[in-house]
Design a protein around this motif. Sequence first.
Motif, PDB file in Angstrom:
ATOM      1  N   TYR B 100       0.950  -1.198  -0.139  1.00 58.32           N
ATOM      2  CA  TYR B 100      -0.112  -0.095   0.134  1.00 58.32           C
ATOM      3  C   TYR B 100       0.903   1.175   0.012  1.00 58.32           C
ATOM      4  O   TYR B 100       0.604   2.073  -0.735  1.00 58.32           O
ATOM      5  CB  TYR B 100      -0.752  -0.123   1.142  1.00 58.32           C
ATOM      6  CG  TYR B 100      -1.528   1.408   1.552  1.00 58.32           C
ATOM      7  CD1 TYR B 100      -2.535   1.880   0.453  1.00 58.32           C
ATOM      8  CD2 TYR B 100      -1.436   2.142   2.762  1.00 58.32           C
ATOM      9  CE1 TYR B 100      -3.326   3.156   0.835  1.00 58.32           C
ATOM     10  CE2 TYR B 100      -2.291   2.913   3.120  1.00 58.32           C
ATOM     11  CZ  TYR B 100      -3.037   3.530   1.983  1.00 58.32           C
ATOM     12  OH  TYR B 100      -3.556   4.795   2.293  1.00 58.32           O
ATOM     13  N   SER B 101       2.005   1.401   0.711  1.00 61.08           N
ATOM     14  CA  SER B 101       2.649   2.285   0.944  1.00 61.08           C
ATOM     15  C   SER B 101       3.530   2.574  -0.358  1.00 61.08           C
ATOM     16  O   SER B 101       3.581   3.771  -0.790  1.00 61.08           O
ATOM     17  CB  SER B 101       3.697   2.153   2.145  1.00 61.08           C
ATOM     18  OG  SER B 101       4.453   3.339   2.484  1.00 61.08           O
ATOM     19  N   LEU B 102       3.969   1.377  -0.756  1.00 61.91           N
ATOM     20  CA  LEU B 102       5.010   1.505  -2.134  1.00 61.91           C
ATOM     21  C   LEU B 102       3.894   2.102  -3.362  1.00 61.91           C
ATOM     22  O   LEU B 102       4.515   2.536  -4.134  1.00 61.91           O
ATOM     23  CB  LEU B 102       5.488   0.164  -2.390  1.00 61.91           C
ATOM     24  CG  LEU B 102       6.667  -0.123  -1.421  1.00 61.91           C
ATOM     25  CD1 LEU B 102       6.817  -1.619  -1.700  1.00 61.91           C
ATOM     26  CD2 LEU B 102       7.876   0.755  -1.603  1.00 61.91           C
ATOM     27  N   SER B 103       2.935   1.643  -3.168  1.00 63.53           N
ATOM     28  CA  SER B 103       1.893   2.132  -4.316  1.00 63.53           C
ATOM     29  C   SER B 103       1.376   3.499  -4.354  1.00 63.53           C
ATOM     30  O   SER B 103       1.318   4.288  -5.207  1.00 63.53           O
ATOM     31  CB  SER B 103       0.729   1.261  -4.550  1.00 63.53           C
ATOM     32  OG  SER B 103      -0.297   1.612  -5.203  1.00 63.53           O
ATOM     33  N   ARG B 104       0.915   3.921  -3.196  1.00 67.29           N
ATOM     34  CA  ARG B 104       0.398   5.094  -2.894  1.00 67.29           C
ATOM     35  C   ARG B 104       1.168   6.246  -2.133  1.00 67.29           C
ATOM     36  O   ARG B 104       0.829   7.492  -2.495  1.00 67.29           O
ATOM     37  CB  ARG B 104      -0.798   4.852  -1.882  1.00 67.29           C
ATOM     38  CG  ARG B 104      -1.958   4.154  -2.640  1.00 67.29           C
ATOM     39  CD  ARG B 104      -2.432   4.866  -3.698  1.00 67.29           C
ATOM     40  NE  ARG B 104      -3.765   4.580  -4.318  1.00 67.29           N
ATOM     41  CZ  ARG B 104      -3.946   3.554  -5.168  1.00 67.29           C
ATOM     42  NH1 ARG B 104      -2.804   2.856  -5.568  1.00 67.29           N
ATOM     43  NH2 ARG B 104      -5.045   3.044  -5.558  1.00 67.29           N
ATOM     44  N   HIS B 105       1.955   6.192  -1.402  1.00 67.88           N
ATOM     45  CA  HIS B 105       2.800   7.190  -0.792  1.00 67.88           C
ATOM     46  C   HIS B 105       3.881   7.492  -1.665  1.00 67.88           C
ATOM     47  O   HIS B 105       4.845   6.740  -2.004  1.00 67.88           O
ATOM     48  CB  HIS B 105       3.238   6.856   0.481  1.00 67.88           C
ATOM     49  CG  HIS B 105       2.095   6.653   1.537  1.00 67.88           C
ATOM     50  ND1 HIS B 105       2.119   5.564   2.367  1.00 67.88           N
ATOM     51  CD2 HIS B 105       0.939   7.327   1.387  1.00 67.88           C
ATOM     52  CE1 HIS B 105       0.747   5.494   2.809  1.00 67.88           C
ATOM     53  NE2 HIS B 105       0.029   6.439   2.570  1.00 67.88           N
ATOM     54  N   LYS B 106       4.289   8.867  -1.776  1.00 70.86           N
ATOM     55  CA  LYS B 106       5.524   9.393  -2.476  1.00 70.86           C
ATOM     56  C   LYS B 106       6.545   9.597  -1.557  1.00 70.86           C
ATOM     57  O   LYS B 106       6.314  10.320  -0.743  1.00 70.86           O
ATOM     58  CB  LYS B 106       5.198  10.593  -3.176  1.00 70.86           C
ATOM     59  CG  LYS B 106       3.922  10.572  -4.330  1.00 70.86           C
ATOM     60  CD  LYS B 106       4.469  10.597  -5.433  1.00 70.86           C
ATOM     61  CE  LYS B 106       3.096  10.466  -6.660  1.00 70.86           C
ATOM     62  NZ  LYS B 106       2.659   8.935  -6.781  1.00 70.86           N
ATOM     63  N   PHE B 107       7.635   8.596  -1.512  1.00 69.30           N
ATOM     64  CA  PHE B 107       8.819   9.072  -0.688  1.00 69.30           C
ATOM     65  C   PHE B 107      10.162   8.761  -1.452  1.00 69.30           C
ATOM     66  O   PHE B 107      10.013   7.813  -2.286  1.00 69.30           O
ATOM     67  CB  PHE B 107       8.723   8.262   0.543  1.00 69.30           C
ATOM     68  CG  PHE B 107       8.602   6.967   0.592  1.00 69.30           C
ATOM     69  CD1 PHE B 107       9.480   5.865   0.597  1.00 69.30           C
ATOM     70  CD2 PHE B 107       7.389   6.067   0.363  1.00 69.30           C
ATOM     71  CE1 PHE B 107       9.532   4.715   0.523  1.00 69.30           C
ATOM     72  CE2 PHE B 107       7.297   4.799   0.099  1.00 69.30           C
ATOM     73  CZ  PHE B 107       8.472   3.949   0.422  1.00 69.30           C
ATOM     74  N   ARG B 108      11.267   9.342  -0.949  1.00 69.02           N
ATOM     75  CA  ARG B 108      12.418   8.881  -1.647  1.00 69.02           C
ATOM     76  C   ARG B 108      12.779   7.488  -1.481  1.00 69.02           C
ATOM     77  O   ARG B 108      12.744   6.836  -0.065  1.00 69.02           O
ATOM     78  CB  ARG B 108      13.386   9.940  -1.196  1.00 69.02           C
ATOM     79  CG  ARG B 108      13.425  11.034  -2.001  1.00 69.02           C
ATOM     80  CD  ARG B 108      14.571  12.013  -1.518  1.00 69.02           C
ATOM     81  NE  ARG B 108      15.930  11.377  -1.336  1.00 69.02           N
ATOM     82  CZ  ARG B 108      16.861  11.939  -0.683  1.00 69.02           C
ATOM     83  NH1 ARG B 108      16.816  13.117  -0.377  1.00 69.02           N
ATOM     84  NH2 ARG B 108      18.156  11.203  -0.450  1.00 69.02           N
ATOM     85  N   PRO B 178      -7.795   2.747  -9.342  1.00 69.24           N
ATOM     86  CA  PRO B 178      -7.486   4.304  -9.630  1.00 69.24           C
ATOM     87  C   PRO B 178      -7.059   5.356  -8.470  1.00 69.24           C
ATOM     88  O   PRO B 178      -7.853   5.187  -7.713  1.00 69.24           O
ATOM     89  CB  PRO B 178      -8.833   4.826 -10.250  1.00 69.24           C
ATOM     90  CG  PRO B 178      -9.520   3.573 -10.595  1.00 69.24           C
ATOM     91  CD  PRO B 178      -9.011   2.260  -9.854  1.00 69.24           C
ATOM     92  N   SER B 179      -5.995   5.897  -8.426  1.00 70.84           N
ATOM     93  CA  SER B 179      -5.886   6.821  -7.225  1.00 70.84           C
ATOM     94  C   SER B 179      -6.817   7.961  -7.187  1.00 70.84           C
ATOM     95  O   SER B 179      -6.769   8.372  -6.013  1.00 70.84           O
ATOM     96  CB  SER B 179      -4.543   7.300  -7.493  1.00 70.84           C
ATOM     97  OG  SER B 179      -4.113   7.996  -8.488  1.00 70.84           O
ATOM     98  N   GLU B 180      -7.767   8.165  -8.229  1.00 71.42           N
ATOM     99  CA  GLU B 180      -8.617   9.351  -8.005  1.00 71.42           C
ATOM    100  C   GLU B 180      -9.479   8.940  -6.950  1.00 71.42           C
ATOM    101  O   GLU B 180      -9.965   9.685  -5.889  1.00 71.42           O
ATOM    102  CB  GLU B 180      -9.518   9.609  -9.267  1.00 71.42           C
ATOM    103  CG  GLU B 180      -8.770  10.086 -10.417  1.00 71.42           C
ATOM    104  CD  GLU B 180      -7.730   9.216 -11.219  1.00 71.42           C
ATOM    105  OE1 GLU B 180      -8.128   7.789 -11.029  1.00 71.42           O
ATOM    106  OE2 GLU B 180      -6.816   9.414 -11.768  1.00 71.42           O
TER     107      GLU B 180
END
Lengths: 511, 291
Positions: B100-108, B178-180
Motif C-alpha cells: 500500500y505504501s509503495l503504491s500510494r505514498h510518494k517518498f524517496r 485508480p488513485s482518484e
Amino acid sequence: MRFSLFSRRNLLFALTGIFSSVLALAGFSLLADSSWFLGIFFIVSALLTIRIYWAKSNIHAKYIFPGVALLVLFHIYPAIYSGQVAFTNDSNGHQLSKSQAIDAILEDSRIPVESQSPVKYQLATRISDGEIFAIFRFPGLNLVAGNSNQMMLIGGSQTVINSDGLVKSAKGFKILQPNEYTLHAEQIQSLEVRLGSSQVLIPDDFDYLTLYRPGRTYSEARDEILDIATGVAYHPNQNGQMANSSGEVLYPGWKANVGFRNFTSIISNEEVRRPLLAVVAWTFINAFLIVTLSFLMGLVLALIFNFPALRSKRIYRTIFITPLAIPSVLSILVWAGLFQTSNGVINRLFHSEIPWLTDATWARIAIVLVEIWISFPYMFLITTGAIQAIPGEILEAASIDGASHYKSFRLIKLPLVIRTVAPLLVASSAMALNNFGVIYLLTGGGPSLANSNGNAGATDILISYTYKLAFNSQEGNNYGLASALSILNFIMVGLMSIYGLRRIKTMEGVN
Amino acid sequence: MKFSRSKVKYWMTKLLWRHIVGILVAAFALFPLVWMISAAFDVTGQLSTQKLIPTFSGFDNFQSLFSNTEKPYTTWVRNSLVIATAAALLQTSIGALAAYSLSRHKFRGRRVTLTTILIVQMFPQLLAATTLFLIINSLGQTFDFLGLGHQLPLILIFGGAALGVNTWILKSFFDTIPSEIDEAAKIDGASHALIFMKIIVPLATPIFVVIFLLSFIGILNEYLITSVILGLDGPSMTIAVGLQQFIYGSYAKNWGPFTAGALLATTPVLILFIFLQKYLISGLVSGSTKG
C-alpha cells in the motif's frame, strides 16, 4: 475539537506504547542472558516503534516497518552471519575457539606416570551442592576428596572407615553406590583431580585413578606449545592449527579467519575446483533446460488451446494446472517412487529396465522431466495471458495483408509474447538456479560423480552441493567453503534478478 | 446434410488433434496424482507392484495411517494448519501494508526499497538454517515459548519470508486501483489508515485470497527449516516433514500410508485451487499482461 480519552489516536498511542514496552523489556532480559544481537535488536525495535508510530510525518514508514523488522531478524542477520563464516575455516576439526583447541591438545598429550601404581578411589557427592568428588588416599598420605576445582582433607573423627579400608561415611559427603552412578554419568565422565600445576589423576574405571603428567606445555607469553620429551616447539599457522617448523600439525585446530582463502581455493585448489566445475555446469544446463522446455511446452499448449471453437478448453486448463495445486514435497516423493528401476511403474509402462535415479544421464533426464511437470502449468498460464493481451486488430490487419498463420505467429505473436514474458522468464531462471527441492527429494544429488573424491553428485546443483558441504559430515561440515559458495550463488542469482527487474514496468511507480 | 458434413470435417481437422494433445498432456499432468490415489487404496503398500486399478483394500492404509501412535498424522495436520494459516495471514498482511505504501505514498527510495526487499530474499535461507537455529535457540533460553520446538518462532520466520514477491504482486494490483478514488476520500478528510481499510482492502480482496493461498501452499511445502526449528519428535512435526518418515530408508518404504496421507493432504488444497482458479490465475499471471 472535543477531547476524547478513547480517540483513535490515543488508542494507537497506548497500543504502540504497550507493545514497545514489552519489546524493550524482552530486549533487556535477552541482554541479561548475554544474547547481545537479539537484545539490541529488540530494544532498537522498541525505540523505532515509538519513533515511527507516534510521529505524524513519514507515513510510509508506518506501513513498511513490520516487514522490514522481520526481514532484518530472519534474513539480513542470518545472511550477514553466514557471510562472515565464508572468511573462516569453520569445518570439522576447526569448530573450537583457540583456547578450547589448546586445552584439547594438552589433554591429548598426557602420559601416565609409570612409577605410580593406580590409586583406589570412591565416588561421592558433596551434600551442600551435589558436586562429584573422588575420595582417595595416596599411599602413606591423608584421606582427601578432590575434583578438577579443589581438593580437601577429610580425615578425622567424623570419617568412618570400613574394615576393608574403604570409607563408609564422611562429613559433608554422600558416598555413591554403583547403582547411583548412572544418575551422575556426565559429571563422572569428566571427573579429574589436579595435583599441583601439571599432574592430574584420571579415573580408569570406577575403582582406580591413574596419575598422568603432561606431554606438552603451552606458554601463553610466547603463544607456543612445547613437547617436553623432544623439545619441539609448535606455533600457530595460517590455518588455525599448531604446527612445528617441518609443518607437522597438532589436532584439533580452531576456527580462524582465513581471509579470501575459501574464494581463492575455488580457483586454485584442484580438489575443490573439479567437482565444483561439474556442479556449476549442470546448474546452468539444468536451469536452461527447465526454463526453455517448460516455456516451449507452455507456449505450444497456449497456442493450441487458445482456440475459441474448442468448448472443453476450460476443462483442459483446469487439468493442466493441477501440478500447481499438489504440494510439491508430496508429488516429488511420489515421482521418486514411480521412477524405481526394478518394477517401477514407469519402467513397467514402457517395458524397460531404465536405471532412473541411479545412472547419471537418466537421473538428469528424470530431474528435468519432474521439473517440467512442476513448471509447465505456470508457463502455460503466462503465455496464455500474453497471447490474449495481443490486440485483435493487429492480427486482423496481418491476415488482410495476406499473412499466413505461420507468418503471423512468427512475426507478430511470438515477438510480442516473448517481449511480455521475458522478465518473468528471467525470474523463473533465477528460481530454477536455486531449485533445491526437486534435487534433494528425487535423487539427493546422486549418483556420485566418478572423479569427485567426495559427495558431489551428477544431479547436484550449486545449492544442493553447498548444502552437502555444510551439513554432510562426510564432506567435513565445511561451513566456510559452503558460505563462500552461497555468497557467489547469491551474487549470481541477484545480478540476474536485478537485470530482470529493470525490465519490468511495474517497478516504475504508479501507472 | 452438406452442412453437417462440413461440420464433421471441421471437427476432424481443427478439433480432433487438439483433443488428442489435450488428453496426452492431461495424462502427464495427472500422472502422479492418479498413482497416488491408486496406491492409497491398494493392499500391497508397495508402489513397485502397483497396478493402475488397485487391488482394493478398503481403507486399510487410512486406518493404519490414523492408528500409528509413533507417527500421529492428525497431530501433523493440526500443526501444519496452525503454522500455515497463521504464517500465511502474517505474510499477506505484512505484504499488503508494505505494498500500500509503495503504491500510494510518494517518498524517496521507493524503488530501492522494493528492489532491496526482493534481492535480500534471494540469499538462500537454506544456509541460514544454522543461524536461524542459533537465533531461535538463544531466544528460547530467555523466553521458552519462542524457543526450539515451538510453533510461534516458526510462524514469525515464515511470516517475513516471501515478503518481496508478495509485496511486488500486491503493489502491481494496488496500482490498478485508480488513485482518484483515494484522493477524493482524502479531500473528504479520510486518513491514510481509513483509506487503506475502507477502500484498498475491500477492492483488493481477490488478490489477498491469491497471496494467502499461495503462501499457504508454500508453507505446507517447507520441510528443511521446519525440521530444524521444530525437531523430529513425532508430535511436533508437520505433514511435509512427517510423511517423509514413512518412506525413509530403503527397507521400510511404506507407500500405503504415505500415499493415503498425501492424498488426504492434497485433496482440500486441490479443491480450493479449482474453485479459486480464476483469482489464482490472475495473481500468477499478474505482470505478464502489462508489458
